[in-house]
Scaffold this active site. Structure first.
Site, PDB file in Angstrom:
ATOM      1  N   HIS A  45      -9.365  -9.478   1.254  1.00  0.00           N
ATOM      2  CA  HIS A  45      -8.639  -8.245   0.946  1.00  0.00           C
ATOM      3  C   HIS A  45      -7.271  -8.466   0.384  1.00  0.00           C
ATOM      4  CE1 HIS A  45     -11.784  -6.613   3.091  1.00  0.00           C
ATOM      5  NE2 HIS A  45     -11.335  -6.897   4.276  1.00  0.00           N
TER       6      HIS A  45
ATOM      7  N   LEU B  12      -2.082  -4.456   6.222  1.00  0.00           N
ATOM      8  CA  LEU B  12      -3.200  -5.041   5.490  1.00  0.00           C
ATOM      9  C   LEU B  12      -4.194  -5.646   6.473  1.00  0.00           C
ATOM     10  CD1 LEU B  12      -1.409  -6.870   2.542  1.00  0.00           C
ATOM     11  CD2 LEU B  12      -2.495  -4.639   2.543  1.00  0.00           C
ATOM     12  N   CYS B  13      -5.453  -5.672   6.056  1.00  0.00           N
ATOM     13  CA  CYS B  13      -6.491  -6.274   6.887  1.00  0.00           C
ATOM     14  C   CYS B  13      -6.162  -7.732   7.148  1.00  0.00           C
ATOM     15  CB  CYS B  13      -7.848  -6.167   6.184  1.00  0.00           C
ATOM     16  SG  CYS B  13      -8.538  -4.525   6.354  1.00  0.00           S
ATOM     17  N   PRO B  14      -6.409  -8.256   8.334  1.00  0.00           N
ATOM     18  CA  PRO B  14      -7.175  -7.597   9.391  1.00  0.00           C
ATOM     19  C   PRO B  14      -6.326  -6.857  10.424  1.00  0.00           C
ATOM     20  CG  PRO B  14      -6.844  -9.880   9.972  1.00  0.00           C
ATOM     21  CD  PRO B  14      -6.118  -9.663   8.675  1.00  0.00           C
ATOM     22  N   ASP B  39      -5.076   0.401   3.616  1.00  0.00           N
ATOM     23  CA  ASP B  39      -5.745  -0.741   2.968  1.00  0.00           C
ATOM     24  C   ASP B  39      -7.234  -0.420   2.775  1.00  0.00           C
ATOM     25  OD1 ASP B  39      -7.009  -3.068   2.223  1.00  0.00           O
ATOM     26  OD2 ASP B  39      -5.984  -4.343   3.683  1.00  0.00           O
TER      27      ASP B  39
END
Ligand code: SF4
Lengths: 347, 78
Positions: A45, B12-14, B39
């Site tokens: 991501h 943001l991930c995670p 996100d």
């Protein structure tokens, strides 16, 4: 029926940890996964910030591994405690700012605390002797077991047969003959085992599991440390190193230039912390200024911002400059020419 | 029954998954959780995390830049 032995497996999202956990599962062990988030982890991501990448399907590889295995995965935030590992690694850095050996010791130590708290019996990692030059060597394997405090409760199913027997083996929870003796840099044995288990589409990260193995990233982090005069950092600092172009026109400040809409939007989240600017007469990036800046510095940064806008060839570009508190003013500037931006400004 | 709201916007991930996990640990089976995020990766990660832990994703509401995910805590806790 006697209770199943219980193990926690360090799951990075890569193939080796997936296989190691599967080998233990196949021997009837109850396995749960643990994944540590340091802030430097390479996530599918990370690029989701960029708009053009938004449409592409993403996955968290550690969660994907857990799904393949049918086990629970506990993701643990170690951002704060991990700083000491990055700032003061006892065993030093690898090729870049990756403190792999200290990192491994730290993670196994955290896993040891976790099993002791939850009443689990042992720890599994996907380490293979000789696979990585710094942390996965025959002489570092016992160091990790010893310094983490895990001792013989640390099992590496993929190379266990090249190492002394561990507690789960001596107690008969794991059959040593059904563990493996992988050794060296070759990936072929892992790929063959993946095929045997029917794992496809697994992640194959090049280099390592985190940004600290990345040369460019390490250069930016070194620059941050050198110019601040301290190695302290917070999560925002290390996230921002993953985003935008970074240029240092003068020693006292750097600029972070959004490369496209997604990055601009991400950088907007930092407007309360930094002096920032955006072109108003033309389309252009959001730019953050990191450091103590004078009026002259702001003028230079505005000209640089103009260079990265659609008005780069215009005679004049209007830039809105905002203080973190919200005070705004407009500057009319002449964009820098390409020649006026030395390559050395780019970090 | 009240809903626990997890504000994971601008993370943001995670991290949104970790914040969700930390909230769920304190809850009981059947409890409701709503996670607010920005996100886009969460639409993959939070359902994946729910699947491996046996929680139910009841709804994913995606606006242009904000996503709300509703979860019901499953039997096994976290
Ligand atoms: S690559 Fe990064 S996460 Fe992996 S062992 Fe090295 S420092 Fe740790």
């Amino acid at each position: 029926m006697p209770q199943k032995p219980k193990a926690v497996a360090l799951i990075s999202g890569g193939l080796d940890s997936l296989l190691a956990a599967r080998v233990a599962l196949d021997q009837g062990v109850h396995v749960e996964g643990i994944n540590f988030y340091t802030g430097f982890c390479v996530e599918g991501h990370t690029h989701a910030i960029r708009k053009q990448d938004r449409a592409r399907p993403k996955r968290n590889n550690a969660l994907w591994s857990a799904e393949q295995l049918g086990i629970k995965l506990h993701i643990v935030d170690i951002i704060e405690e991990y700083k000491d590992v990055v700032i003061n690694p006892k065993h030093g850095y690898g090729a870049n700012l990756n403190p792999c050996l200290d990192c491994k010791i730290f993670m196994v130590d955290k896993a040891r605390e976790w099993i002791e708290e939850k009443g689990f019996d042992f720890i599994i990692t996907g380490e293979v002797i000789g696979q990585r030059p710094m942390s996965q060597r025959k002489d570092t394997m016992p160091v990790i077991a010893r310094d983490s405090g895990a001792g013989d409760r640390l099992v590496r199913p993929l190379c266990a047969r090249n190492l002394p027997a561990t507690l789960p083996e001596t107690l008969g929870w794991l059959d040593r003959d059904k563990l493996y003796g992988f050794n060296g840099r070759s990936r072929k044995p892992q790929m063959a085992l993946a095929e045997k288990f029917g794992f496809e589409d697994y992640a194959q990260p090049a280099g390592g599991c985190c940004f600290l193995t990345d040369k460019q990233y390490s250069v930016k982090l070194s620059d941050l440390w050198a110019t601040r005069g301290t190695r302290e950092y917070d999560l925002d600092d290390i996230m921002l190193l993953k985003v935008g172009r970074h240029l240092r026109p003068r020693p006292n400040f750097k600029v972070i230039v959004g490369r496209e809409e997604g990055e601009n939007r991400f950088l907007e989240g930092y407007r309360k912390r930094f002096v920032h600017m955006i072109p108003t007469s033309h389309t252009g990036p959001l730019v953050l200024l990191d450091g103590e800046v004078s009026a002259d510095d702001i003028e230079l940064a505005a000209r640089l911002t103009a260079r990265f806008s659609q008005g780069r060839d215009a005679e004049q570009v209007t830039i809105e400059v905002k203080q973190p508190g919200g005070d705004a003013r407009s500057l009319d500037v002449v964009p820098l020419t390409a020649d006026e931006i030395p390559a050395g400004w780019y970090i | 029954m009240s809903t626990t709201v997890v504000d994971a916007r601008n993370l943001l991930c995670p991290l949104p998954v970790i914040r969700t996990q930390d909230a769920v640990v304190k809850l009981q089976p059947g409890d409701a959780v709503q996670v607010l995020c920005t996100d886009p990766g969460v639409v993959y990660d939070i359902p994946a995390w729910c699947r491996v832990h046996g929680h139910e994703v009841c709804d994913i509401n995606e606006q242009e830049y904000e996503i709300a995910i509703s979860i019901r805590v499953g039997e096994s806790g976290s």
